[in-house]
Write a protein that holds these residues in place. Sequence first.
Motif, short mmCIF file in Angstrom:
data_model
loop_
_atom_site.label_atom_id
_atom_site.label_comp_id
_atom_site.label_asym_id
_atom_site.label_seq_id
_atom_site.Cartn_x
_atom_site.Cartn_y
_atom_site.Cartn_z
N UNK A 1 -17.68 20.63 -18.64
CA UNK A 1 -16.61 19.64 -18.77
C UNK A 1 -15.72 19.75 -17.53
N UNK A 2 -15.51 18.63 -16.85
CA UNK A 2 -14.70 18.67 -15.62
C UNK A 2 -13.47 17.78 -15.79
N UNK A 3 -12.50 18.07 -14.94
CA UNK A 3 -11.23 17.33 -14.95
C UNK A 3 -11.13 16.59 -13.62
N UNK A 4 -10.70 15.33 -13.68
CA UNK A 4 -10.56 14.53 -12.46
C UNK A 4 -9.28 13.74 -12.45
N UNK A 5 -9.07 13.00 -11.36
CA UNK A 5 -7.82 12.30 -11.15
C UNK A 5 -8.12 10.98 -10.45
N UNK A 6 -7.48 9.89 -10.90
CA UNK A 6 -7.69 8.59 -10.26
C UNK A 6 -6.39 7.79 -10.30
N UNK A 7 -5.72 7.65 -9.16
CA UNK A 7 -4.51 6.83 -9.05
C UNK A 7 -3.54 7.09 -10.21
N UNK A 8 -3.25 8.31 -10.48
CA UNK A 8 -2.28 8.64 -11.53
C UNK A 8 -2.90 8.82 -12.91
N UNK A 9 -4.16 8.40 -13.07
CA UNK A 9 -4.83 8.61 -14.36
C UNK A 9 -5.55 9.96 -14.36
N UNK A 10 -5.69 10.55 -15.53
CA UNK A 10 -6.42 11.81 -15.67
C UNK A 10 -7.74 11.54 -16.38
N UNK B 1 -5.88 4.37 -22.74
CA UNK B 1 -6.62 5.59 -23.07
C UNK B 1 -7.96 5.21 -23.68
N UNK B 2 -9.00 5.95 -23.31
CA UNK B 2 -10.32 5.70 -23.91
C UNK B 2 -11.15 6.96 -23.83
N UNK C 1 -13.45 10.85 -20.89
CA UNK C 1 -12.14 10.45 -21.40
C UNK C 1 -11.24 10.03 -20.23
N UNK C 2 -10.47 8.96 -20.42
CA UNK C 2 -9.54 8.48 -19.39
C UNK C 2 -8.17 8.34 -20.01
N UNK C 3 -7.15 8.91 -19.36
CA UNK C 3 -5.78 8.81 -19.84
C UNK C 3 -4.91 8.20 -18.76
N UNK C 4 -4.28 7.06 -19.07
CA UNK C 4 -3.28 6.51 -18.16
C UNK C 4 -3.80 5.50 -17.17
N UNK C 5 -4.82 4.72 -17.55
CA UNK C 5 -5.35 3.68 -16.66
C UNK C 5 -5.41 2.37 -17.46
N UNK C 6 -4.91 1.26 -16.88
CA UNK C 6 -4.92 0.00 -17.65
C UNK C 6 -6.33 -0.45 -18.02
#
Length: 497
Positions: free
Chosen positions: A206-215, A93-94, A31-36
């Motif tokens: 299940x892991x949590x990650x971060x990419x340029x402001x996206x979760x 979001x996807x 899951x990706x939240x907050x990435x164009x």
Amino acid sequence: MLTTNPFDLAPAHLRDEDDDDKPKEECGVVGIFGDPDAASHAVLGLHALQHRGQEAAGVVSCDGFSFHSHRGLGHVSENFKSEEVMNRLAGPMAIGHNRYSTSGDKALRNVQPFYADLAFGGLGLCHNGNLTNAVTLRRQLVQKGCIFSSTSDTEVVLQLVARSDYLAVEDRLVDALRKVEGAYSLIAMTTNTMYGIRDPYGIRPLVLGHLDGAHILASESCALDIMGAEYVRDVEPGELVVIDRDGVRSVKPFVPVQSRFCIFEYIYFARPDSVVEGTSVYHVRKRIGEELARESAVPADVIVPVPDSGVPAALGFAAESGVPFEFGIIRNHYVGRTFIQPTQRTRDLGVKRKHNANRAFLEGKRVVLVDDSIVRGTTSKKIVQMVRQAGATEVHMRISSPPTTHPCFFGIDTPDRDNLLAAQHNLAEMEKLLGVDSLAFISIDGLYRAVGQVGRELGNPTFCDACFTGDYFLPLTDRNDTECTSQQLSLLREKLA
Ligand code: SF4
């Protein structure tokens, strides 16, 4: 949007008969939240998680108002190669899913993520694991008037969320999950919020990650690596992570229990370059090999892995025993799921399609073959024959898991006990059947030592090891359900008969 006939089954050429002698990975979620480019990143994540399910793949995106979906049978690369498909999956979001069917048949209607319009708006949902009371719950829901559009246990969760009396989505999710039993790592998505949830025992990762402001949420850290994202932490057993415009919030809505992460993830399922539960899978596999060598070393000339999954344990075995490591078996990576077996004669070649003996390193040698597991034993037997035909003078088999004596009901597809070699035969019989000079499995305590514990017998078990011990610590509610048709749940009847 459905892209093919929803009742199509996976075509025969997508099935891999050689893989029938391994437990099947369950599913992968991302899951990706907050990435164009959320959907593109989801597809990348699914590529990295392809080992967790090869039957189907799907992505649902959301642009804040509408949901967009693409799901199909087959590999990720087959389903997401079209620009038109990717352009359609718009939004920041996807969520995505790689499927191997442990519950429900293989029809496209069962391919995840699921999406539904509920009273509060749209909800997308994908699931890794297996629910052990899904049949019971489903029947109760049908009696109350629910109409199911799939045969998957995951839709039970969707229906429970839809029917919950609570108003807030978060409360509805918790209300639904308090009713289910079994293993789940779930990702859910509304038009403005993403949720990541692990069952109270934390059976699946299940892991949590971060990419340029996206979760980012993903089954394994290798999915973060492929996106260039940073690993933040594992979602904890029993934790609900809520991600929205305000950031990440953690809730612990379930009664705490001793966690029981699937120990087989370390042995075989997870990718070796992943870090799960804070520990490198590759390092654990090497340590299992070292423990195995301490427990069952034998005079030998060469340590040979059964590729690919036996490699790290064989490296550990070689390092501990001081016997040279060699690639005495070469794996062909270009056959498998796309290989069409045209005649019985080529089918009979069996394991040679995938593995070939590297004669120069086997001839005249006493060989220790290292593999990760034995399920039915059919492939192991063929590999031993191949090594002997290449001139090995002795073949000793060492297995980096304890004997698999029980089926899994928590999201891994294993055969019933009648077809598990170690459930039907003692060690001497297995040696004879496989044609080896000796056979040894790592002990359950040795396995626990390799994952950094003192040993299983010295305390409460901190992992799920039910397929080795029969210790099913969760209720198996559907076990007496005569209408149960799910692969996993039908095994419950067999196991407890
Ligand atoms: S039964 Fe075995 S494969 Fe299934 S979750 Fe437990 S350890 Fe993993």
